[in-house]
Design a protein around this motif. Structure first.
Motif, PDB file in Angstrom:
ATOM      1  N   ILE A  43      -0.888  -5.704   6.427  1.00 42.36           N
ATOM      2  CA  ILE A  43      -0.059  -5.918   6.277  1.00 42.36           C
ATOM      3  C   ILE A  43       1.600  -6.040   7.277  1.00 42.36           C
ATOM      4  N   THR A  68      -3.734   3.449   3.496  1.00 44.90           N
ATOM      5  CA  THR A  68      -3.997   2.497   3.775  1.00 44.90           C
ATOM      6  C   THR A  68      -2.896   1.698   2.724  1.00 44.90           C
ATOM      7  N   GLU A 120      -2.221  -2.126   0.269  1.00 48.48           N
ATOM      8  CA  GLU A 120      -2.914  -3.371  -0.697  1.00 48.48           C
ATOM      9  C   GLU A 120      -3.169  -4.529   0.166  1.00 48.48           C
ATOM     10  N   THR A 121      -4.175  -4.734   0.085  1.00 51.13           N
ATOM     11  CA  THR A 121      -5.133  -6.267   0.255  1.00 51.13           C
ATOM     12  C   THR A 121      -5.746  -5.416   1.648  1.00 51.13           C
ATOM     13  N   GLU A 122      -4.938  -4.213   2.486  1.00 48.09           N
ATOM     14  CA  GLU A 122      -6.117  -3.947   3.399  1.00 48.09           C
ATOM     15  C   GLU A 122      -7.213  -3.208   3.035  1.00 48.09           C
ATOM     16  N   GLU A 123      -7.229  -3.024   1.862  1.00 50.17           N
ATOM     17  CA  GLU A 123      -8.816  -1.891   1.048  1.00 50.17           C
ATOM     18  C   GLU A 123      -9.357  -3.209   1.094  1.00 50.17           C
ATOM     19  N   LEU A 124      -9.310  -4.567   0.362  1.00 46.48           N
ATOM     20  CA  LEU A 124      -9.715  -6.038   0.813  1.00 46.48           C
ATOM     21  C   LEU A 124     -10.581  -5.828   2.715  1.00 46.48           C
ATOM     22  N   TYR A 125     -10.124  -6.012   3.070  1.00 44.09           N
ATOM     23  CA  TYR A 125     -11.167  -5.946   4.671  1.00 44.09           C
ATOM     24  C   TYR A 125     -12.206  -5.367   4.869  1.00 44.09           C
ATOM     25  N   THR A 174     -11.554  -2.716  -7.895  1.00 42.44           N
ATOM     26  CA  THR A 174     -11.766  -3.665  -7.849  1.00 42.44           C
ATOM     27  C   THR A 174     -12.893  -2.879  -6.689  1.00 42.44           C
TER      28      THR A 174
END
Length: 282
Positions: free
Chosen positions: A188, A99, A101-106, A139
């Motif tokens: 991304i 993963t 950055e930003t994909e972990e937020l998903y 996070t």
């Protein structure tokens, strides 16, 4: 390579892969590149995109068979640490690998949603770059999620939400524990990561829309029903939920990959044998 050609010794460019990015680099030294590539007796590229680039550099004898990475097998025995095996034995889990950055937020949003439905639910996250783990821990905590890192020596808390793999070289361990893997670098605009490794362990593959780096592999896996594209938190969550419910046969998925790999390997070996036989080498 120049001496091999000079002495009429055949050479094969095997499982060649040239991306658009690397093509531009080779093209910068165009005369040198043509001289190098034209030394090869024949090229057996791993994808069709590479054929265009090899033709540009003047290599004419090319045969596309398939990606040899399909023929790799899981010969190395996976030893699962006792505490890890015990923890996951009564958990429902999925894995998000490589993963960015930003994909972990998903993954966080999907986890929170699915945890409401499956109380013993755990999300395994294997970031592409482990130097981001400290930031990721913060996070997760901000989202009220309990996190445990693979490198930590203490027992794994029963209420762990996120199992964070902060070590290198152990992805296969977690591919063997799971049957659902999201492959990162694909939500991304990175171009995606190779899905074959988790697929060989019988995992269903989920990926974002940006998979240009492995476009043909993903097309094949999609056609076989092994992988599926997701492009939002909702579709990711729904896809994981569906796979948890219906539990596809992982042995069948593994067998499909093995059959493809066997055909590619045998055809490649036969092609190499022909090339060397024509040049008087047994």
């Amino acid at each position: 390579l120049l001496n091999l050609k000079k002495n009429s010794i055949p050479s094969v460019l095997l499982n060649a892969r040239i991306t658009n990015k690397s093509f531009k680099r080779w093209k910068f030294f165009q005369n040198f590149s043509k001289k190098i590539f034209q030394c090869f007796t024949k090229a057996i590229p791993c994808n069709k995109e590479t054929i265009r680039y090899l033709n540009f550099f003047g290599l004419k004898k090319i045969r596309f068979i398939g990606n040899l990475k399909f023929s790799q097998n899981n010969s190395t025995k996976i030893i699962i640490p006792v505490k890890v095996k015990k923890f996951f034995s009564n958990k429902i889990s999925w894995c998000a690998s490589s993963t960015h950055e930003t994909e972990e937020l998903y993954c966080i949003k999907s986890h929170i949603s699915l945890k409401k439905k499956y109380k013993n639910f755990v999300t395994i996250i294997i970031p592409r770059h482990t130097n981001r783990c400290e930031d990721l821990i913060e996070t997760f905590k901000k989202n009220n999620l309990t996190v445990h890192c693979h490198s930590w020596s203490q027992d794994i808390p029963k209420n762990t939400d996120i199992y964070l793999v902060d070590t290198y070289g152990e992805t296969n361990l977690f591919f063997s524990l799971n049957k659902i893997v999201f492959v990162g670098g694909s939500i991304i605009k990175h171009g995606g990561q190779n899905p074959l490794e988790p697929a060989r362990y019988g995992n269903n593959i989920l990926h974002g829309p940006h998979v240009n780096n492995f476009k043909e592999i993903y097309e094949l896996l999609n056609n076989l029903g092994i992988s599926k594209k997701v492009n939002s938190i909702k579709t990711l969550t729904n896809s994981v939920d569906k796979l948890i419910k219906y539990k596809p046969n992982s042995n069948l998925l593994t067998k499909k990959i093995e059959q493809i790999g066997s055909k590619i390997l045998n055809a490649t070996l036969a092609e190499i044998k022909i090339i060397f036989k024509k040049n008087g080498i047994q």
